[in-house]
Design a protein around this motif. Structure first.
Motif, PDB file in Angstrom:
ATOM      1  N   ARG A  98      49.994  36.767  39.957  1.00  0.00           N
ATOM      2  CA  ARG A  98      49.015  35.748  40.378  1.00  0.00           C
ATOM      3  C   ARG A  98      49.428  35.112  41.702  1.00  0.00           C
ATOM      4  O   ARG A  98      48.601  34.902  42.588  1.00  0.00           O
ATOM      5  N   PHE A 141      48.666  37.303  44.780  1.00  0.00           N
ATOM      6  CA  PHE A 141      47.252  37.263  45.182  1.00  0.00           C
ATOM      7  C   PHE A 141      46.897  35.909  45.801  1.00  0.00           C
ATOM      8  O   PHE A 141      46.180  35.838  46.793  1.00  0.00           O
ATOM      9  N   ARG A 164      42.717  41.920  32.716  1.00  0.00           N
ATOM     10  CA  ARG A 164      42.206  40.545  32.756  1.00  0.00           C
ATOM     11  C   ARG A 164      42.851  39.751  33.897  1.00  0.00           C
ATOM     12  O   ARG A 164      42.191  38.953  34.557  1.00  0.00           O
ATOM     13  N   ARG A 186      41.178  40.812  37.080  1.00  0.00           N
ATOM     14  CA  ARG A 186      39.828  40.238  37.142  1.00  0.00           C
ATOM     15  C   ARG A 186      39.897  38.753  37.504  1.00  0.00           C
ATOM     16  O   ARG A 186      39.115  38.270  38.324  1.00  0.00           O
ATOM     17  N   ALA A 187      40.833  38.034  36.906  1.00  0.00           N
ATOM     18  CA  ALA A 187      40.976  36.605  37.190  1.00  0.00           C
ATOM     19  C   ALA A 187      41.368  36.353  38.642  1.00  0.00           C
ATOM     20  O   ALA A 187      41.037  35.308  39.204  1.00  0.00           O
ATOM     21  N   CYS A 188      42.052  37.316  39.247  1.00  0.00           N
ATOM     22  CA  CYS A 188      42.475  37.191  40.649  1.00  0.00           C
ATOM     23  C   CYS A 188      41.490  37.851  41.593  1.00  0.00           C
ATOM     24  O   CYS A 188      41.774  38.001  42.779  1.00  0.00           O
ATOM     25  N   ASP A 189      40.331  38.255  41.070  1.00  0.00           N
ATOM     26  CA  ASP A 189      39.302  38.933  41.859  1.00  0.00           C
ATOM     27  C   ASP A 189      39.866  40.172  42.544  1.00  0.00           C
ATOM     28  O   ASP A 189      39.665  40.407  43.730  1.00  0.00           O
ATOM     29  N   ALA A 190      40.606  40.955  41.766  1.00  0.00           N
ATOM     30  CA  ALA A 190      41.251  42.163  42.284  1.00  0.00           C
ATOM     31  C   ALA A 190      40.821  43.365  41.448  1.00  0.00           C
ATOM     32  O   ALA A 190      40.343  43.225  40.331  1.00  0.00           O
TER      33      ALA A 190
END
Length: 106
Positions: free
Chosen positions: A52, A55, A83, A86-90
């Motif tokens: 996290r 990113f 997940r 996805r949470a890090c827009d990656a």
């Protein structure tokens, strides 16, 4: 090019090894105790934190590739990594490598 960036764009690669983090966690606890569930859990949390952070801290205009180095033998482990991405827009890519045992142990 696969990242959709210009050819001269900077790409930062961050390698996060679950095994290395677990060894560090185990060493900070009772030496020589073998498997320690709390150390294992803590190492997995630290790996996610580092991913996290990679990113979140990327410089403007740079791409970041985070390599989560683990066997992720259970589907739940792969889902957790997905997940996180996805949470890090990656994007998330799972690479499975077949290797002879002797090569894998090197």
């Amino acid at each position: 090019r696969a990242l959709g960036l210009p050819d001269d764009a900077a790409v930062q690669v961050v390698h996060v090894s679950y095994d290395d983090l677990e060894l560090i966690e185990r060493a900070s606890r009772v030496p020589g105790c073998g498997f320690d569930a709390a150390a294992w859990r803590s190492a997995r949390e630290e790996a996610a934190r580092r991913a996290r952070a990679a990113f979140a801290e990327r410089p403007e205009g740079h791409a970041v590739v985070v390599i989560l180095d683990d066997n992720m033998q259970y589907r739940s482990m792969r889902k957790q990594a997905c997940r996180l991405a996805r949470a890090c827009d990656a994007a998330f890519v799972h690479v499975h490598v077949h290797a002879p045992l002797a090569v894998a142990l090197e």
